[in-house]
Design a protein around this motif. Sequence first.
Motif, PDB file in Angstrom:
ATOM      1  N   ILE A  88       0.928  -1.061  -0.364  1.00  0.00           N
ATOM      2  CA  ILE A  88      -0.174   0.075   0.120  1.00  0.00           C
ATOM      3  C   ILE A  88       0.434   0.891   0.128  1.00  0.00           C
ATOM      4  O   ILE A  88       1.599   1.518   1.251  1.00  0.00           O
ATOM      5  N   GLU A  89       0.438   2.250  -1.071  1.00  0.00           N
ATOM      6  CA  GLU A  89       1.566   3.145  -0.778  1.00  0.00           C
ATOM      7  C   GLU A  89       0.470   4.700  -0.355  1.00  0.00           C
ATOM      8  O   GLU A  89      -0.697   4.418  -0.648  1.00  0.00           O
ATOM      9  N   ALA A  90       1.288   5.134   0.627  1.00  0.00           N
ATOM     10  CA  ALA A  90       0.543   5.792   1.655  1.00  0.00           C
ATOM     11  C   ALA A  90       1.307   7.495   1.799  1.00  0.00           C
ATOM     12  O   ALA A  90       1.212   7.572   2.816  1.00  0.00           O
ATOM     13  N   SER A  91       1.957   7.957   1.084  1.00  0.00           N
ATOM     14  CA  SER A  91       2.703   8.891   0.329  1.00  0.00           C
ATOM     15  C   SER A  91       1.301  10.248   0.696  1.00  0.00           C
ATOM     16  O   SER A  91       0.576  10.270   0.148  1.00  0.00           O
ATOM     17  N   GLY A  92       2.005  10.912   1.658  1.00  0.00           N
ATOM     18  CA  GLY A  92       0.938  12.177   1.917  1.00  0.00           C
ATOM     19  C   GLY A  92      -0.042  12.291   2.696  1.00  0.00           C
ATOM     20  O   GLY A  92      -1.224  12.906   3.775  1.00  0.00           O
ATOM     21  N   LYS A  93      -0.169  10.324   2.506  1.00  0.00           N
ATOM     22  CA  LYS A  93      -1.256   9.680   4.388  1.00  0.00           C
ATOM     23  C   LYS A  93      -0.241   9.288   6.053  1.00  0.00           C
ATOM     24  O   LYS A  93       0.681   9.466   5.976  1.00  0.00           O
ATOM     25  N   ALA A  94      -1.143   9.420   7.317  1.00  0.00           N
ATOM     26  CA  ALA A  94      -0.735   9.598   7.793  1.00  0.00           C
ATOM     27  C   ALA A  94      -0.938   8.272   8.221  1.00  0.00           C
ATOM     28  O   ALA A  94      -2.337   7.289   8.214  1.00  0.00           O
ATOM     29  N   VAL A  95       0.039   7.283   8.410  1.00  0.00           N
ATOM     30  CA  VAL A  95      -0.665   5.708   9.347  1.00  0.00           C
ATOM     31  C   VAL A  95      -0.657   5.763  10.730  1.00  0.00           C
ATOM     32  O   VAL A  95       1.050   6.375  11.126  1.00  0.00           O
ATOM     33  N   LEU A  96      -2.295   5.270  11.843  1.00  0.00           N
ATOM     34  CA  LEU A  96      -1.783   5.477  13.465  1.00  0.00           C
ATOM     35  C   LEU A  96      -2.264   4.333  13.954  1.00  0.00           C
ATOM     36  O   LEU A  96      -3.105   3.492  12.629  1.00  0.00           O
ATOM     37  N   PRO A  97      -2.112   4.012  14.169  1.00  0.00           N
ATOM     38  CA  PRO A  97      -2.925   3.053  15.204  1.00  0.00           C
ATOM     39  C   PRO A  97      -4.310   2.814  15.016  1.00  0.00           C
ATOM     40  O   PRO A  97      -4.952   4.489  15.226  1.00  0.00           O
ATOM     41  N   GLY A  98      -4.978   1.589  15.205  1.00  0.00           N
ATOM     42  CA  GLY A  98      -6.407   1.838  14.738  1.00  0.00           C
ATOM     43  C   GLY A  98      -7.106   2.012  16.480  1.00  0.00           C
ATOM     44  O   GLY A  98      -6.443   2.324  17.395  1.00  0.00           O
ATOM     45  N   LEU A  99      -8.299   3.419  16.198  1.00  0.00           N
ATOM     46  CA  LEU A  99      -8.274   3.957  17.279  1.00  0.00           C
ATOM     47  C   LEU A  99      -9.543   3.040  18.201  1.00  0.00           C
ATOM     48  O   LEU A  99     -10.029   2.329  17.662  1.00  0.00           O
ATOM     49  N   ILE A 100      -9.480   3.410  19.198  1.00  0.00           N
ATOM     50  CA  ILE A 100     -10.281   2.388  19.874  1.00  0.00           C
ATOM     51  C   ILE A 100     -11.455   3.426  20.918  1.00  0.00           C
ATOM     52  O   ILE A 100     -11.046   3.877  21.700  1.00  0.00           O
ATOM     53  N   ASN A 101     -12.498   2.341  20.904  1.00  0.00           N
ATOM     54  CA  ASN A 101     -13.505   3.196  21.277  1.00  0.00           C
ATOM     55  C   ASN A 101     -13.563   2.099  22.816  1.00  0.00           C
ATOM     56  O   ASN A 101     -14.187   1.191  22.717  1.00  0.00           O
ATOM     57  N   ALA A 102     -13.062   2.733  23.303  1.00  0.00           N
ATOM     58  CA  ALA A 102     -13.838   2.134  25.153  1.00  0.00           C
ATOM     59  C   ALA A 102     -14.985   1.516  25.347  1.00  0.00           C
ATOM     60  O   ALA A 102     -14.621   0.997  26.680  1.00  0.00           O
ATOM     61  N   HIS A 103     -15.842   2.277  25.416  1.00  0.00           N
ATOM     62  CA  HIS A 103     -17.019   1.966  26.211  1.00  0.00           C
ATOM     63  C   HIS A 103     -18.022   2.430  24.972  1.00  0.00           C
ATOM     64  O   HIS A 103     -18.479   3.806  24.149  1.00  0.00           O
ATOM     65  N   THR A 104     -18.925   0.891  24.404  1.00  0.00           N
ATOM     66  CA  THR A 104     -20.142   1.449  23.814  1.00  0.00           C
ATOM     67  C   THR A 104     -21.529   0.836  24.087  1.00  0.00           C
ATOM     68  O   THR A 104     -20.701  -0.753  25.170  1.00  0.00           O
ATOM     69  N   HIS A 105     -22.520   0.457  23.475  1.00  0.00           N
ATOM     70  CA  HIS A 105     -23.627  -0.252  23.302  1.00  0.00           C
ATOM     71  C   HIS A 105     -23.979  -0.790  21.913  1.00  0.00           C
ATOM     72  O   HIS A 105     -23.942   0.230  21.068  1.00  0.00           O
ATOM     73  N   VAL A 106     -23.137  -1.411  20.999  1.00  0.00           N
ATOM     74  CA  VAL A 106     -22.685  -1.372  19.705  1.00  0.00           C
ATOM     75  C   VAL A 106     -24.690  -1.522  19.311  1.00  0.00           C
ATOM     76  O   VAL A 106     -25.099  -0.665  18.101  1.00  0.00           O
ATOM     77  N   PRO A 107     -25.180  -2.332  19.739  1.00  0.00           N
ATOM     78  CA  PRO A 107     -26.712  -2.384  18.990  1.00  0.00           C
ATOM     79  C   PRO A 107     -27.082  -1.470  18.961  1.00  0.00           C
ATOM     80  O   PRO A 107     -28.952  -1.020  18.150  1.00  0.00           O
ATOM     81  N   MET A 108     -26.710  -0.775  19.958  1.00  0.00           N
ATOM     82  CA  MET A 108     -27.982   0.609  20.391  1.00  0.00           C
ATOM     83  C   MET A 108     -27.859   1.822  18.967  1.00  0.00           C
ATOM     84  O   MET A 108     -28.743   2.523  19.279  1.00  0.00           O
ATOM     85  N   THR A 109     -27.129   0.935  17.937  1.00  0.00           N
ATOM     86  CA  THR A 109     -27.132   2.123  16.687  1.00  0.00           C
ATOM     87  C   THR A 109     -28.288   2.111  16.174  1.00  0.00           C
ATOM     88  O   THR A 109     -29.043   3.687  15.556  1.00  0.00           O
ATOM     89  N   GLY A 339     -14.585   6.554  24.864  1.00  0.00           N
ATOM     90  CA  GLY A 339     -15.355   6.374  24.641  1.00  0.00           C
ATOM     91  C   GLY A 339     -16.698   6.447  24.046  1.00  0.00           C
ATOM     92  O   GLY A 339     -16.962   8.256  23.845  1.00  0.00           O
ATOM     93  N   THR A 340     -17.381   6.410  23.022  1.00  0.00           N
ATOM     94  CA  THR A 340     -18.344   7.216  22.410  1.00  0.00           C
ATOM     95  C   THR A 340     -19.210   7.116  23.110  1.00  0.00           C
ATOM     96  O   THR A 340     -21.014   7.827  23.092  1.00  0.00           O
ATOM     97  N   ASP A 341     -19.942   5.923  24.232  1.00  0.00           N
ATOM     98  CA  ASP A 341     -21.439   4.946  24.642  1.00  0.00           C
ATOM     99  C   ASP A 341     -22.394   5.058  23.753  1.00  0.00           C
ATOM    100  O   ASP A 341     -21.595   5.383  22.684  1.00  0.00           O
ATOM    101  N   GLY A 342     -23.498   4.709  24.138  1.00  0.00           N
ATOM    102  CA  GLY A 342     -23.918   4.100  22.800  1.00  0.00           C
ATOM    103  C   GLY A 342     -24.852   5.475  21.831  1.00  0.00           C
ATOM    104  O   GLY A 342     -24.731   6.010  22.287  1.00  0.00           O
ATOM    105  N   ALA A 343     -25.001   4.622  20.781  1.00  0.00           N
ATOM    106  CA  ALA A 343     -25.104   5.589  19.515  1.00  0.00           C
ATOM    107  C   ALA A 343     -26.793   6.311  19.420  1.00  0.00           C
ATOM    108  O   ALA A 343     -26.820   7.262  18.983  1.00  0.00           O
ATOM    109  N   ALA A 344     -27.562   5.456  20.966  1.00  0.00           N
ATOM    110  CA  ALA A 344     -28.529   6.509  21.363  1.00  0.00           C
ATOM    111  C   ALA A 344     -28.558   7.588  22.418  1.00  0.00           C
ATOM    112  O   ALA A 344     -29.396   8.781  22.761  1.00  0.00           O
TER     113      ALA A 344
END
Length: 476
Positions: A88-109, A339-344
């Motif tokens: 993967i050619e990534a010039s002009g881009k930033a490569v960073l650790p994946g973000l961690i959502n440390a608190h959510t309730h996913v089905p609440m989308t 964390g985002t918490d749930g989407a509600a």
Amino acid sequence: MSSLHSRLKAFPSLTFILFWLLASALLLTPGQMRATTTVDLLVRGGTVVTMDAQRRIIPDGFLAVQGNRIVAVGTAAEAGQYRARTVIEASGKAVLPGLINAHTHVPMTLFRGLADDLALQEWLTKFIFPAEAKNVTREMVRAGTRLACLEMIRSGTTCFVDMYYFEDDIADVTEAAGLRAIVGQTIIDFPVPDALTPQIGLAQAERFIQKYKTGHPLITPAVAPHAPYTCAPETLIACRKLADKHGVPLVIHLAEADTETQTILERYGRRPIPHVERVGVLGARTIAAHVIQTQPDEYAILKKYNVGIVHCPQSNMKLAAGVAAVPEMRAAGLAVGLGTDGAASNNDLDLFEEMDTAAKLHKVVRRDPTVLPAETILEMATIEGARAIHMADRIGSLEAGKLADFIIVDVSNPRQLPNYQLASTLVYATKSSDVETVVVNGKLLMRDRRILTLDEAAIRRETATFRKRILESLQK
Ligand SMILES: CSC[C@H]1O[C@@H](n2cnc3c(O)ncnc32)[C@H](O)[C@@H]1O
Ligand SMILES: [Zn+2]
């Protein structure tokens, strides 16, 4: 020999090539003579934001992945020895650790936007708990989780900590989407969609833990007592015992609103944090969400048990729960993730927004622009978040030996230029739509914004079906 000589005479360019090969072999340094290494995936040319102990940012860097692990990180000059099946050619881009959502309730989308502009207790008891009682089924949980995984991959989240019902279905869908998660089966003292009693919930949690606990590549099972105000001390103790028995994390909402403080004071004569300590629920691998209603002497309690703290600024603002003392907790040595918490209660699962909000909220309430600078906020969404969820030995930074969870983000939009300082660009000027490529456990989940593990059109159709069903259920 003579025939070779005549051929060389006939092809002077061949003579030159042979001469050049010999000369370059003689002039190569031992480092340059290293054999090439073939890896599965090579990302090169981007600015690699390592989040390692030195917080190295490598302009024109590279990242090599073999299987599910990072095997090398360095400058483009050092990348020469690597050949890869996928580059993967990534010039002009930033490569960073994946973000961690440390608190959510996913089905609440699927409850996003169903009940807005309310305080926590009213929101929960008058709207969310009743809507859940009518709608939460295995099918709904799977559909909501699929929608959440799609949203998270699109916005650069590679790992999340969940607490909800039917967690075995959440784990199953998450694994299929390719995301990493700590998945906590909720235990609560009143009948909920997957358990009529906390005892049934605990038995279910144990079955779930047994299924996933032995070294699953993506899923870490957990026990998730809802909160001190919805779980009696006996329930909390049973949750701690179950977590200890299987060596899994314990996830809990803690000290979220002043109504919780009042209730816990009235019932037990102590504030929430001393109460949970006294009950014995704090212990190994505890992850506590919100932690707003605190007093300075309570940080030592949290530190004693190495409790990971999850700050959810957008949910806290929307439910008017208050502002967590993040700088003080960090100063007390606590790991604080985001964390985002749930989407509600947010109403999205977008950690780029959460970073921007966290950075600004604490500045305005303190009238101090120096608190929580962009670099610190980026830590909270990556390596510090990994510490808060007790996974910093495996994720949170880009270093050889760590799991290959990373994202590639475009930083060349007019809105991001001229980009003097990358942490500032990422926290204050980057949108989740700038995330182009997402890799978890060495596997590509999104490449150049094309989702590779989920059927986006099917998820839209499924969501529309549930929207209709949920609306109808509320009219009955
Ligand atoms: C243990 S998760 C399941 C349970 O928690 C509810 N919930 C969602 N967000 C919050 C919050 O911020 N505080 C307390 N409870 C919350 C959710 O609706 C589920 O019923
Ligand atoms: Zn929550």
